[in-house]
Design a protein around this motif. Sequence first.
Motif, mmCIF file in Angstrom:
data_model
loop_
_atom_site.group_PDB
_atom_site.id
_atom_site.type_symbol
_atom_site.label_atom_id
_atom_site.label_comp_id
_atom_site.label_asym_id
_atom_site.label_seq_id
_atom_site.Cartn_x
_atom_site.Cartn_y
_atom_site.Cartn_z
ATOM 1 N N ASN A 15 0.824 -1.197 0.000
ATOM 2 C CA ASN A 15 0.000 0.000 0.000
ATOM 3 C C ASN A 15 0.863 1.254 0.000
ATOM 4 O O ASN A 15 2.028 1.231 0.411
ATOM 5 C CB ASN A 15 -0.919 0.023 1.224
ATOM 6 C CG ASN A 15 -2.045 -0.981 1.107
ATOM 7 O OD1 ASN A 15 -2.405 -1.421 0.021
ATOM 8 N ND2 ASN A 15 -2.615 -1.354 2.250
ATOM 9 N N ALA A 16 0.285 2.347 -0.443
ATOM 10 C CA ALA A 16 0.947 3.647 -0.358
ATOM 11 C C ALA A 16 0.757 4.198 1.058
ATOM 12 O O ALA A 16 -0.239 3.916 1.719
ATOM 13 C CB ALA A 16 0.348 4.609 -1.376
ATOM 14 N N SER A 17 1.688 4.982 1.503
ATOM 15 C CA SER A 17 1.504 5.684 2.767
ATOM 16 C C SER A 17 0.750 6.981 2.504
ATOM 17 O O SER A 17 0.807 7.550 1.403
ATOM 18 C CB SER A 17 2.858 6.004 3.409
ATOM 19 O OG SER A 17 3.580 6.940 2.609
ATOM 20 N N LEU A 126 0.726 3.242 -8.076
ATOM 21 C CA LEU A 126 0.713 3.270 -6.616
ATOM 22 C C LEU A 126 -0.034 4.493 -6.096
ATOM 23 O O LEU A 126 -0.782 4.416 -5.120
ATOM 24 C CB LEU A 126 2.155 3.272 -6.092
ATOM 25 C CG LEU A 126 2.378 3.388 -4.591
ATOM 26 C CD1 LEU A 126 1.834 2.164 -3.869
ATOM 27 C CD2 LEU A 126 3.880 3.557 -4.294
ATOM 28 N N VAL A 127 0.190 5.630 -6.763
ATOM 29 C CA VAL A 127 -0.477 6.889 -6.419
ATOM 30 C C VAL A 127 -0.901 7.559 -7.715
ATOM 31 O O VAL A 127 -0.160 7.526 -8.706
ATOM 32 C CB VAL A 127 0.448 7.842 -5.629
ATOM 33 C CG1 VAL A 127 -0.289 9.141 -5.285
ATOM 34 C CG2 VAL A 127 0.966 7.178 -4.358
ATOM 35 N N ARG A 143 -2.791 3.506 -3.338
ATOM 36 C CA ARG A 143 -3.175 2.106 -3.142
ATOM 37 C C ARG A 143 -3.427 1.835 -1.660
ATOM 38 O O ARG A 143 -2.528 1.983 -0.827
ATOM 39 C CB ARG A 143 -2.060 1.208 -3.688
ATOM 40 C CG ARG A 143 -2.441 -0.260 -3.805
ATOM 41 C CD ARG A 143 -1.225 -1.092 -4.200
ATOM 42 N NE ARG A 143 -0.712 -0.740 -5.514
ATOM 43 C CZ ARG A 143 0.587 -0.784 -5.840
ATOM 44 N NH1 ARG A 143 1.503 -1.134 -4.952
ATOM 45 N NH2 ARG A 143 0.967 -0.457 -7.060
ATOM 46 N N GLY A 144 -4.665 1.480 -1.338
ATOM 47 C CA GLY A 144 -5.021 1.164 0.037
ATOM 48 C C GLY A 144 -5.381 2.347 0.901
ATOM 49 O O GLY A 144 -5.721 2.171 2.081
ATOM 50 N N ILE A 226 -6.890 5.531 -8.994
ATOM 51 C CA ILE A 226 -7.993 6.432 -8.656
ATOM 52 C C ILE A 226 -9.324 5.689 -8.722
ATOM 53 O O ILE A 226 -10.151 5.766 -7.812
ATOM 54 C CB ILE A 226 -7.994 7.654 -9.587
ATOM 55 C CG1 ILE A 226 -6.842 8.606 -9.212
ATOM 56 C CG2 ILE A 226 -9.327 8.393 -9.536
ATOM 57 C CD1 ILE A 226 -6.669 9.778 -10.160
ATOM 58 N N MET A 227 -9.521 4.940 -9.798
ATOM 59 C CA MET A 227 -10.799 4.249 -9.958
ATOM 60 C C MET A 227 -10.974 3.128 -8.938
ATOM 61 O O MET A 227 -12.048 2.966 -8.341
ATOM 62 C CB MET A 227 -10.919 3.691 -11.380
ATOM 63 C CG MET A 227 -11.098 4.756 -12.429
ATOM 64 S SD MET A 227 -12.538 5.802 -12.082
ATOM 65 C CE MET A 227 -11.993 7.320 -12.866
ATOM 66 N N SER A 228 -9.952 2.331 -8.734
ATOM 67 C CA SER A 228 -10.100 1.227 -7.788
ATOM 68 C C SER A 228 -10.344 1.736 -6.377
ATOM 69 O O SER A 228 -11.175 1.175 -5.641
ATOM 70 C CB SER A 228 -8.867 0.317 -7.826
ATOM 71 O OG SER A 228 -7.707 1.020 -7.415
ATOM 72 N N GLU A 229 -9.677 2.824 -5.992
ATOM 73 C CA GLU A 229 -9.853 3.347 -4.642
ATOM 74 C C GLU A 229 -11.193 4.061 -4.472
ATOM 75 O O GLU A 229 -11.675 4.223 -3.349
ATOM 76 C CB GLU A 229 -8.693 4.284 -4.282
ATOM 77 C CG GLU A 229 -7.362 3.570 -4.134
ATOM 78 C CD GLU A 229 -7.352 2.548 -3.000
ATOM 79 O OE1 GLU A 229 -7.916 2.850 -1.927
ATOM 80 O OE2 GLU A 229 -6.800 1.449 -3.183
ATOM 81 N N ALA A 230 -11.811 4.473 -5.588
ATOM 82 C CA ALA A 230 -13.141 5.079 -5.521
ATOM 83 C C ALA A 230 -14.245 4.030 -5.659
ATOM 84 O O ALA A 230 -15.435 4.372 -5.593
ATOM 85 C CB ALA A 230 -13.289 6.139 -6.616
ATOM 86 N N GLY A 231 -13.858 2.767 -5.871
ATOM 87 C CA GLY A 231 -14.830 1.691 -5.990
ATOM 88 C C GLY A 231 -15.213 1.343 -7.407
ATOM 89 O O GLY A 231 -16.129 0.552 -7.632
ATOM 90 N N GLY A 232 -14.512 1.920 -8.387
ATOM 91 C CA GLY A 232 -14.804 1.642 -9.785
ATOM 92 C C GLY A 232 -13.789 0.713 -10.413
ATOM 93 O O GLY A 232 -13.025 0.028 -9.717
ATOM 94 N N ILE A 233 -13.779 0.702 -11.741
ATOM 95 C CA ILE A 233 -12.878 -0.175 -12.493
ATOM 96 C C ILE A 233 -12.260 0.617 -13.634
ATOM 97 O O ILE A 233 -12.931 1.409 -14.298
ATOM 98 C CB ILE A 233 -13.629 -1.391 -13.067
ATOM 99 C CG1 ILE A 233 -14.167 -2.278 -11.946
ATOM 100 C CG2 ILE A 233 -12.728 -2.218 -13.991
ATOM 101 C CD1 ILE A 233 -15.022 -3.447 -12.440
ATOM 102 N N PHE A 234 -10.975 0.381 -13.885
ATOM 103 C CA PHE A 234 -10.298 0.900 -15.067
ATOM 104 C C PHE A 234 -9.681 -0.273 -15.817
ATOM 105 O O PHE A 234 -9.010 -1.116 -15.217
ATOM 106 C CB PHE A 234 -9.187 1.893 -14.714
ATOM 107 C CG PHE A 234 -8.410 2.336 -15.919
ATOM 108 C CD1 PHE A 234 -8.817 3.434 -16.651
ATOM 109 C CD2 PHE A 234 -7.295 1.624 -16.357
ATOM 110 C CE1 PHE A 234 -8.134 3.817 -17.802
ATOM 111 C CE2 PHE A 234 -6.607 1.997 -17.498
ATOM 112 C CZ PHE A 234 -7.023 3.095 -18.219
#
Length: 273
Positions: A15-17, A126-127, A143-144, A226-234
Amino acid sequence: MSQGADAPPRGDPPNASESLVGVVRDIAAAAGALTLRWFGQRDLGVSWKRDGTEVTEADQAAERLVRERIAQQFPGDAIFGEEQGGAIRPDGRTWIVDPIDGTRGFVRGVPLYATLVALVDPYGPLVGVIDLPAMGSTLAAGRGTGCWLDDHRCVVSDHPVLRGAMINTSSYETFEPSQFEALRAGGAMMRTWGDAYGYFLVATGQAEAMIDPVCETWDLAPMPVIMSEAGGIFTDVEGRPEYRNRNGIATNGLLHATVVAAMEAHHGSAHGE
């Protein structure tokens, strides 16, 4: 063609910090703020690159700022930018920079352009940061760590069907007629709020999908995280989880298979901005 699409290492990606996300966000915001010195100038000088896209002094200055900040803080990292080149390092970290995404709009005073910065590692993005200088907003994800618009957590919409879904793109000139018709016939609301702003709208739940049949790696590098962390898919337009294939689709996830199916005809091969 995929650009250095090496297989990621085995095991769970780190994960990213939050501090690292903050640094990337601050670098992108500083570069974006710099572009405002030129934004809206009627006599802005514009040059043309070999691929037919526009470049300005603002593009060059913003990328220089990003590169200088990275060299100061992360001298061991590689950099790959639209204006000054470079390469993605498969075994380390690479910063991918698009100093002005939407240059054609920028030179015409359209405020929807963005500064894009992504930090990728051997596992992928990662970011990712979308900074909208003229709008005063910065979207950042690690990420995370979640996806954040300024200090608010972002999530994609829960609209489940194509009918009534807002679907954005940078230009319908890059679509085959059958692709456009499949989306239109399904009842989608088609808009050209494109470039990074289209992805911004999906990540913040204001649109359901963004489609880029033709673009470049630096246009897309921030979008997977961005998409995965917002709940979407790219994915790319064929549904593969790859940002280096010079095309992309981002959705709220619920519509992803439907949108990919609509794009299954075939896509163009021209270069994007």
